[in-house]
Every structure is written in C-alpha cells, then in structure tokens.
Enzyme design. Sequence first.
Site, mmCIF file in Angstrom:
data_model
loop_
_atom_site.group_PDB
_atom_site.id
_atom_site.type_symbol
_atom_site.label_atom_id
_atom_site.label_comp_id
_atom_site.label_asym_id
_atom_site.label_seq_id
_atom_site.Cartn_x
_atom_site.Cartn_y
_atom_site.Cartn_z
ATOM 1 N N GLY A 51 0.848 -1.186 0.000
ATOM 2 C CA GLY A 51 0.000 0.000 0.000
ATOM 3 C C GLY A 51 0.878 1.227 0.000
ATOM 4 O O GLY A 51 2.045 1.192 -0.417
ATOM 5 N N ALA A 53 2.420 2.943 2.435
ATOM 6 C CA ALA A 53 3.662 2.844 3.210
ATOM 7 C C ALA A 53 4.639 1.891 2.547
ATOM 8 O O ALA A 53 5.829 2.193 2.395
ATOM 9 C CB ALA A 53 3.354 2.408 4.642
ATOM 10 N N GLY A 54 4.146 0.722 2.126
ATOM 11 C CA GLY A 54 5.028 -0.283 1.546
ATOM 12 C C GLY A 54 5.565 0.112 0.184
ATOM 13 O O GLY A 54 6.774 -0.021 -0.087
ATOM 14 N N HIS A 275 -15.588 5.591 12.387
ATOM 15 C CA HIS A 275 -15.791 6.685 11.431
ATOM 16 C C HIS A 275 -17.269 7.057 11.408
ATOM 17 O O HIS A 275 -18.127 6.189 11.276
ATOM 18 C CB HIS A 275 -15.329 6.257 10.044
ATOM 19 C CG HIS A 275 -15.100 7.398 9.100
ATOM 20 N ND1 HIS A 275 -16.124 8.220 8.675
ATOM 21 C CD2 HIS A 275 -13.972 7.857 8.500
ATOM 22 C CE1 HIS A 275 -15.633 9.125 7.857
ATOM 23 N NE2 HIS A 275 -14.327 8.933 7.731
ATOM 24 N N SER A 293 -16.666 9.599 2.405
ATOM 25 C CA SER A 293 -15.540 10.421 2.835
ATOM 26 C C SER A 293 -15.935 11.490 3.853
ATOM 27 O O SER A 293 -17.002 12.106 3.761
ATOM 28 C CB SER A 293 -14.919 11.105 1.622
ATOM 29 O OG SER A 293 -13.994 12.086 2.026
ATOM 30 N N ARG A 339 -13.538 12.725 14.470
ATOM 31 C CA ARG A 339 -14.359 11.554 14.199
ATOM 32 C C ARG A 339 -14.932 10.912 15.460
ATOM 33 O O ARG A 339 -16.077 10.459 15.463
ATOM 34 C CB ARG A 339 -13.535 10.527 13.423
ATOM 35 C CG ARG A 339 -13.210 10.994 12.032
ATOM 36 C CD ARG A 339 -12.263 10.063 11.319
ATOM 37 N NE ARG A 339 -12.068 10.520 9.940
ATOM 38 C CZ ARG A 339 -11.260 9.918 9.078
ATOM 39 N NH1 ARG A 339 -10.566 8.859 9.451
ATOM 40 N NH2 ARG A 339 -11.148 10.375 7.853
ATOM 41 N N HIS A 410 -13.323 1.794 11.439
ATOM 42 C CA HIS A 410 -12.576 2.287 10.289
ATOM 43 C C HIS A 410 -11.070 2.069 10.424
ATOM 44 O O HIS A 410 -10.488 1.288 9.694
ATOM 45 C CB HIS A 410 -12.887 3.774 10.103
ATOM 46 C CG HIS A 410 -12.179 4.416 8.964
ATOM 47 N ND1 HIS A 410 -12.233 3.915 7.683
ATOM 48 C CD2 HIS A 410 -11.410 5.536 8.897
ATOM 49 C CE1 HIS A 410 -11.518 4.679 6.880
ATOM 50 N NE2 HIS A 410 -10.994 5.666 7.588
ATOM 51 N N ARG A 444 -7.338 9.313 15.348
ATOM 52 C CA ARG A 444 -6.655 9.878 14.179
ATOM 53 C C ARG A 444 -7.527 10.943 13.536
ATOM 54 O O ARG A 444 -8.704 10.725 13.281
ATOM 55 C CB ARG A 444 -6.354 8.794 13.141
ATOM 56 C CG ARG A 444 -5.715 9.355 11.877
ATOM 57 C CD ARG A 444 -5.353 8.269 10.896
ATOM 58 N NE ARG A 444 -6.509 7.603 10.326
ATOM 59 C CZ ARG A 444 -7.251 8.057 9.331
ATOM 60 N NH1 ARG A 444 -6.987 9.257 8.807
ATOM 61 N NH2 ARG A 444 -8.268 7.355 8.858
#
Length: 647
Positions: A51, A53-54, A275, A293, A339, A410, A444
């Site tokens: 993804g 990060a990877g 979320h 979103s 959130r 989420h 987050r």
Amino acid sequence: MSKLNIQEGSPLQAHLPAGHVSEKWDNYKAGIKVVNPANKRKYTVLVIGTGLAGASAAASLAEMGYNVKAFCISDSPRRAHSIAAQGGINAAKNYQNDGDSIWRLFYDTVKGGDFRARESNVYRLAQVSVSIIDQCVAQGVPFAREYGGMLSNRSFGGAQVSRTFYAAGQTGQQLLLGAYGAMMRQVDAGKVQLFTYREMLDLVVVDGVAQGVVMRNLKTGELESYAGDAVLLCTGGYGNVYFLSTNAMNSNATAAWRCHKRGAYFANPCFTQIHPTCIPVSGDYQSKLTLMSESLRNDGRVWVPKKAGDKRPPEQIPEDERDYYLERRYPSFGNLVPRDVASRNAKAVCDEGRGVGESGLAVYLDFAESIQRLGLKTVEDRYNNLFEMYERITGENPYKVPMRIYPAVHYTMGGLWVDYNLMTTIPGLFALGEANFSDHGANRLGASALMQGLADGYFVVPYTIGDYLAGKAPVKAEAAKGEAFTQVRGEIQGQIDKLLSIKGTRTVMELYRELGLKMWDYVGMSRTEEGLKKVLQEIPKLREEFWNNVRIPGDADGWNKNLEFASRVADFLELGELMALDALYREESCGGHFREEYQTEEGEAQRNDEAYSYAAAWEYTGNFAQPVLHKEPLEFENVKPSQRSYK
C-alpha cells in the site's frame, strides 16, 4: 490494577534525539550512521505489504541502492486498501494563508489524539508533510487546483484551517498510483522483486534479530522462505477484527500478530477509530461497510428530528423541528468535529430514539443548503463520484434527499510498538503506517492516514534503516534454507494441517461474524467494565469453539479462501482478547476509547493523565489472559494536556 493481575515489565525507551521538538529530526539526521552507496546493494530489505507505506518505502529504498523484495497479498499493489482513503491528505503548506503552520498541524494532531501520542513523532510527521505534496506533484498526482493553478485545499475534522489536499474523491487511489509507479520503475530496473498473491504467516527471528519471513503462496499453497537484513511491516491495521468495518475483506492482522507472538510488543490495541460517515448496515449478511468520505462534512449538515420516533420523510420535517446537533453542541467546529466526537454524538441521538431510517440507526447528512448556496455544479464538482457511489448502493439520490450515515469501525491507532526509528522491540523489524502505533494517539484526524503512510515510506525509514544496517554484516540468501526457517515452516504447516483436520459443523464466516458482533457490542463505540469483563469470558469460549468445531472445505494445495480466512480469524480471536483487556485496564476515556464510567457532565471523554499518560505496550507470554504490560511514559514538553474542547 492488581485485580486484573497484570504483570508490569520494564519501561520502554523511544530513543528520542536531543533538542527541542522542532530540532529533533534534524539533529537525528545529522548524527546517524549511513551505508556507503557501494555497500547498499549488499543488503536485502523485505517489504511486507505494498500500500502507500510499503510501495513508497520499496521505491525509496530501491532508488537508494538497496535490494528490495516486496510482497503483495493481491494480484497487484493497486488493490491495496490505501486506495479507499478518498478524502485527502494533510500537509502544513498554508496555501490558503489562513494561519496554518507545521506547529499548528503538530498541535492539532496531538490534541486530536487526546494527548496520547508521542510528541516527537507527531512533530516529525508535520515537518515532512510539506515534502510529501511536492513529491506527489512531481509524480503527477492530479491534485485539485484553484482557478489560478494553485493546489486546492479542503477542511477536515479537528482543524480550523484548510490543509487537506485532495484529488476529487479518489485521493488514496491517485497517491497509490504515484507510489506504485515509482516502485514499478524500480521493478523494471531490477532493484525491486515483486511477489504477488503472497501472505506473510510468520517472522523468523535468529539470535533475537529479525532475519526473514515465511510466506504462503495463495495460488499454489506453497510455503516460501525469504531471508533479509531488515523486515518492513506495512500491512495496515486490524479493524476487521470487528467483521463489519470499512476495510477491504483481505485486510487482516496476521502479519502483525505473528510478529507480536515472536516478541514484538503490541501497543494501545484498544485505540480503534469509529468513522461517523458510513452507509448504515442494511442486513445481517453484509461482508463489509462502505465509507463515505469525511470531506462530505465540509458541505453536508448533520441532523436528526427533534422528537423521538419521528418517522416522517426528511422533506416533510420543517426546519424548526430539526436538530443540527453538532452545530448546536460545538459551535466553533460544527460538523467538522473530530471523528470520535461525531461518532459518539450520532450514537447518542440514536439511543434517544431520534435515529432515522428503518433501523433507527442513522442520521441525516444533508446537502440542500450547500446546493442552494453554492449551486449544483459546484457540489457536483466536489463530490460527484461519492454521490454516485452512494446512489448505486442505496438507490437514493443525495442531490435530492439527505444521505443516511452511521458510525462504523474504520482505522486502528494501536499497532506494533516502535521507537523513533520505527523499529519494533525486535531488532531489524520495522513497522510503518497503520501497522505501527506511533503518531495518532487515541484518535486519528481525518486525512492523516495517507500522510503518515507516505511520510514513513518516503522520508523516515530511508534514514532510520541506514542507521540500523550500517556496520551490520549482510545476511546471505542461503540463510532461508537454514534450521530456523525450517522450524518456522514446520510450525505453520502444523497449524494448517490442524485447521483442515477439525471437520466441525460451523463455517469460518459464522464464527467470524459472531466474534465481530461481540467486539462491536462490548469493545466498540463505548465500553463498560461490566461489558469488557463479560467479553473477556466469551472470547476464549468462542476461540475453543473455533478450534474444535470449524469446518474448512478443500485442502492446502492451491486457492482456498476458507483456509485463508480461518488463519486470519484464528489470530483475530487472540487479538480481540488483548483489545478487551487493554480497554479494561485503561480506566479512563480518551479519543476513540470511551469508557462510560469516565465522562464529563456534558458527556465528553474524561482522561486520567496522572495514571494513564503512557503508551501501553503488551508483551506476549503464551497466556492470552496474562500478557506483560510495558509502559512508555508520554512527556508533553510543548503541548500542555487539557480537557479537549471543540466548542
């Protein structure tokens, strides 16, 4: 809390650099060891997950000269769950000239996480955020732009400035394509070997150091060994422990959990994010939920009827009989509260009997005022693909009737504990992005997941991994044929054989759904001592039922989705117990962890800084009910913890 009989281990050291928080990252980079360019090609780095990060880490490390082996669970990295992050990515560019800065992004993130994050990591995240945008623009990511050509910004929850860069409602997809393209360039150059349809089933540790992994080839069923000088875990979060979540069905916790059982401490597992803007559950046999979103809350107004039991269609409810409860309770932030706050308030009004829809478990997200104020064309330009997706799923046109939304699982703020270098408690094992715990505390902020994934991959681990590898003798590829790898492969094969031999009466998905319901009911949006103690008795019983009565058709040679899910559910049944134990031990409310016993008179989260201002890092002991707790004290030298207020 001796009543839980939890043994406490030694305090953890995060290896923070010296200096003021604004100087730490520069001081760190000035003092680290580096690997000679000619020596980089002698080292092999294993990147698990492709993804954001990877893929960004694989591309960056290969560009620097390292040999990279990257492993993808699907047929292509383009299917990574990062693609689902639609709304945007934060960065402190201050293009809107509205007072944003690195410091303000740092402050908002620490506050948004309810003062349960490590200051130094958060500041570094805010620092490198400005470089991420430049990197992605150079890659061709089609960010939205203003009429004059400047990059456009939206607002997101938990901030009073516009700092969220976006590409319509498909930001994650476009950022992933940028990172994917950078990685595939290195595949073409021969510096990255990409392995698709591979799932990591265990970590190989030799003399206390990570030396490789064992993967299962999902197409052939073969167990494969790979040796490396460092392992980068970029496998996302564990939200699917709840069964119904916004995560892709392939998202799982197996890689991280198996690393935990090999010695990597698991930090803050109870910190999960609900979320507020998801399409409500529509039936008992859904496999996942769909996220709408958070960007929609820029122009959508959240409301419910003022009277309980009012089932009239929304257009028949007059304005003076509507409760815009977020605007009423939080006038400063309104619909853009964080959130966790928005989710708890949605649950509260539904608990009062004021929820909408057939189930009563939904609230309205209404765009009528914005369409009237801005015009239909402007709203279409901002949200067209999201509105189209909503109509396809629900059959309702959100341009004409309000959306119905309800909170859903989420993101997970918990993850493997890492120090400032992003290294776990196992030397050589790094955790990036959502797989680690380090940046978001107990909640987050929206648009910060993409920011962290790319920050870790593009701008952090390329420095920290060099400091680790410098002076370390390279591991030979032949090590994968050694005794340690053979032993781990044997253990994995033993578990696979056991799963296939049970021949019980219940399907994997039946048992998985049952676990998810228990987690949602007792370790979900709100938790109580009574409920947590109850689920801590029920999960071991369900785990015993699983290992004695699951039925997995087929065999291990080739495709077997039931076997794949069984392996993952076995890990969820262990992880779920640790999550509940962590939630029971933390006798406070903070961010997404809401203990009903600990709230203010106004129903807000009530922290206990004196007793719980630490990251809880759990060590596996072999007894799921008796892990060892290690604490990393959280020291706030720059942001004073206070009662979080968005009023």
